[in-house]
Design a protein around this motif. Structure first.
Motif, PDB file in Angstrom:
ATOM      1  N   THR A  94     -12.240   5.047   5.380  1.00  0.00           N
ATOM      2  CA  THR A  94     -11.442   6.153   4.859  1.00  0.00           C
ATOM      3  C   THR A  94     -10.910   6.951   6.032  1.00  0.00           C
ATOM      4  O   THR A  94     -11.693   7.451   6.855  1.00  0.00           O
ATOM      5  CB  THR A  94     -12.272   7.064   3.944  1.00  0.00           C
ATOM      6  N   SER A 111      -8.745   1.829   3.429  1.00  0.00           N
ATOM      7  CA  SER A 111      -8.326   0.482   3.826  1.00  0.00           C
ATOM      8  C   SER A 111      -9.520  -0.432   3.645  1.00  0.00           C
ATOM      9  O   SER A 111     -10.593  -0.193   4.213  1.00  0.00           O
ATOM     10  CB  SER A 111      -7.848   0.459   5.281  1.00  0.00           C
ATOM     11  N   LEU A 133      -2.054  12.273   5.042  1.00  0.00           N
ATOM     12  CA  LEU A 133      -2.268  11.101   4.195  1.00  0.00           C
ATOM     13  C   LEU A 133      -3.731  10.692   4.304  1.00  0.00           C
ATOM     14  O   LEU A 133      -4.207  10.354   5.386  1.00  0.00           O
ATOM     15  CB  LEU A 133      -1.373   9.944   4.634  1.00  0.00           C
ATOM     16  N   GLN A 168     -10.459  10.285  -2.035  1.00  0.00           N
ATOM     17  CA  GLN A 168      -9.182  10.982  -1.959  1.00  0.00           C
ATOM     18  C   GLN A 168      -9.093  12.103  -2.999  1.00  0.00           C
ATOM     19  O   GLN A 168      -8.004  12.568  -3.331  1.00  0.00           O
ATOM     20  CB  GLN A 168      -8.044   9.986  -2.157  1.00  0.00           C
ATOM     21  N   GLN A 177      -6.329   7.880   3.157  1.00  0.00           N
ATOM     22  CA  GLN A 177      -6.233   6.533   2.625  1.00  0.00           C
ATOM     23  C   GLN A 177      -7.511   5.740   2.843  1.00  0.00           C
ATOM     24  O   GLN A 177      -8.286   6.008   3.762  1.00  0.00           O
ATOM     25  CB  GLN A 177      -5.049   5.789   3.227  1.00  0.00           C
ATOM     26  N   THR A 215       0.772   5.101  -3.031  1.00  0.00           N
ATOM     27  CA  THR A 215       0.801   6.474  -2.571  1.00  0.00           C
ATOM     28  C   THR A 215       1.535   7.309  -3.598  1.00  0.00           C
ATOM     29  O   THR A 215       2.688   7.045  -3.894  1.00  0.00           O
ATOM     30  CB  THR A 215       1.511   6.563  -1.206  1.00  0.00           C
ATOM     31  N   GLN A 220       0.840  -1.197   0.000  1.00  0.00           N
ATOM     32  CA  GLN A 220       0.000   0.000   0.000  1.00  0.00           C
ATOM     33  C   GLN A 220       0.874   1.244   0.000  1.00  0.00           C
ATOM     34  O   GLN A 220       0.635   2.189  -0.765  1.00  0.00           O
ATOM     35  CB  GLN A 220      -0.890  -0.013   1.236  1.00  0.00           C
ATOM     36  N   ASN A 256      -5.132   1.936  -0.436  1.00  0.00           N
ATOM     37  CA  ASN A 256      -4.347   2.911  -1.160  1.00  0.00           C
ATOM     38  C   ASN A 256      -4.455   4.252  -0.451  1.00  0.00           C
ATOM     39  O   ASN A 256      -5.390   4.500   0.311  1.00  0.00           O
ATOM     40  CB  ASN A 256      -4.772   3.031  -2.629  1.00  0.00           C
ATOM     41  N   GLY A 257      -3.458   5.101  -0.689  1.00  0.00           N
ATOM     42  CA  GLY A 257      -3.419   6.384  -0.012  1.00  0.00           C
ATOM     43  C   GLY A 257      -2.895   7.469  -0.921  1.00  0.00           C
ATOM     44  O   GLY A 257      -2.176   7.207  -1.881  1.00  0.00           O
ATOM     45  N   THR A 258      -3.259   8.709  -0.609  1.00  0.00           N
ATOM     46  CA  THR A 258      -2.812   9.860  -1.381  1.00  0.00           C
ATOM     47  C   THR A 258      -2.250  10.914  -0.440  1.00  0.00           C
ATOM     48  O   THR A 258      -2.875  11.264   0.560  1.00  0.00           O
ATOM     49  CB  THR A 258      -3.971  10.469  -2.187  1.00  0.00           C
TER      50      THR A 258
END
Length: 384
Positions: free
Chosen positions: A276, A328, A324, A208, A326, A21, A16, A314-316
């Motif tokens: 989120t 999950s 961050l 995101q 993200q 990211t 992840q 995923n994360g931004t």
């Protein structure tokens, strides 16, 4: 308080951070090398029918979780779903996957059976099933090399290893057009015990700053198979397979020192549980957090204390940023609970190391829950 997590969970969190990211994370070369070595080892294991790895997934030993509270929300009747399951091969990839959510989709008929294929060099690759619950798109991919075409053979040990240069489009538009500025929607290729099958999966980044996927669209899948000169192209019809998903906006917040975590959204479907989160740091960037070995992961538990299988995430984060956002993704809940509990943790590393994980007697990576950051969020009566 420490508890052991499987190495699958740990690898999922690493992937992840490393792969999805957008900000370039300065993880050490040894961590990347260790991840890639593990990925190759497990791919070989899957090819020989041994231990199956799915990102952040427990292996296929657990029972299927059925979200009974929202059963019947699919687009087809239970009788039709049962009829589909009797057709050889229909949805079988999902049943083989170590993902409990995809197994639930298979059991409840929350997928569409397909017969979309392309053939080159005596090798046929087909999309046999697709599921879309509004959170993630999962496509079952199968390869066949007929005995009548003896020249057809994979140059590697599994379809997962042989499938390269994967490009996706939605209604002819590049998939990354749906990502936020600077972001990327990376598809994942997850192995199953049969080396000639895999699950391709991706999720939007609407939480995101990206665009949500349409409820119905044409998915273009363009890829190559090692050893075959011509590229493959599959045109896959996708449509939303669930209705009346439960969505909560709790805005629960916890602080501990320089760490602030807020839960912005909880989404429950028969196939996926998604949370989120917004992680904010003080005096440290997100990249520095990762490179220092203090990355944060999450456990998710129902109101009976049952820990859900983590599936992906995923994360931004902006370059050099301290925030961050993200998503999950976890397995579905067996029923709508009174509440869910989110337990953030740090990985436990060996002394004087930020890349070698400390293991317990069973060889599981150790984690340490972070005091003050645990959150219990009411679900029953809080549906929006």
């Amino acid at each position: 308080m420490n508890r052991a997590v499987t190495e699958d969970e740990q690898l999922g969190q690493l992937e992840q951070m490393i792969r999805e990211t957008p900000v370039k994370i300065d993880l050490t070369g040894s961590v990347m090398e260790r991840y890639e070595q593990k990925r190759r080892q497990v791919s070989r294991g899957a090819a020989s029918g041994r231990r199956v790895w799915r990102k952040a997934a427990v292996t296929a030993a657990a029972a299927v979780l059925i979200m009974t509270a929202v059963a019947g929300t699919g687009l087809i009747s239970p009788a039709a779903a049962e009829a589909l399951r009797q057709i050889p091969g229909m949805g079988r990839v999902f049943q083989l996957a170590g993902d409990l959510g995809l197994r639930a989709a298979d059991e409840q008929g929350l997928y569409k059976g397909l017969a979309v294929s392309d053939t080159h060099g005596g090798i046929s690759v087909a999309a046999t099933a697709v599921a879309f619950d509004g959170i993630r798109v999962s496509v079952g991919i199968e390869l066949t090399a007929p005995a009548s075409a003896p020249e057809a053979e994979l140059q590697t040990g599994s379809l997962q290893e042989a499938m390269t240069d994967v490009e996706l489009s939605i209604n002819g538009q590049p998939l990354n057009d749906y990502a936020p500025d600077g972001g990327s929607i990376g598809p994942f290729l997850f192995p199953v015990p049969d080396s000639d099958k895999l699950v391709l999966e991706f999720s939007d980044l609407r939480n995101q700053g990206g665009q949500a996927f349409p409820e119905q669209f044409g998915l273009g899948l363009h890829f190559r198979i090692a050893g075959i000169e011509e590229p493959f192209l599959l045109d896959i019809p996708v449509e939303l397979n669930t209705r009346d998903n439960l969505v909560l906006a709790p805005s629960a917040v916890r602080n501990n020192g320089n760490v602030r975590i807020q839960v912005d959204k909880v989404e429950l479907t028969p196939v996926t549980t998604n949370i989120t989160t917004r992680l904010e740091l003080e005096g440290m960037t997100i990249s520095e957090m990762h490179s220092s070995g203090s990355s944060i992961g999450f456990d998710l538990l129902d109101d009976q204390g049952n820990k859900l299988q983590m599936l992906s995430g995923n994360g931004t984060s902006a370059a050099g940023g301290t925030v961050l956002v993200q998503d999950s993704r976890f397995a579905p809940l067996a029923s709508v609970p009174e509440s869910i509990t989110i337990k953030p943790y740090h990985y436990v590393y060996k002394e004087n190391s930020t890349s070698e994980f400390q293991l317990d007697a069973d060889g599981h990576v150790m984690v340490e829950y972070i005091p003050g950051l645990e959150m219990t969020i009411p679900v029953t009566g809080a549906v929006q």
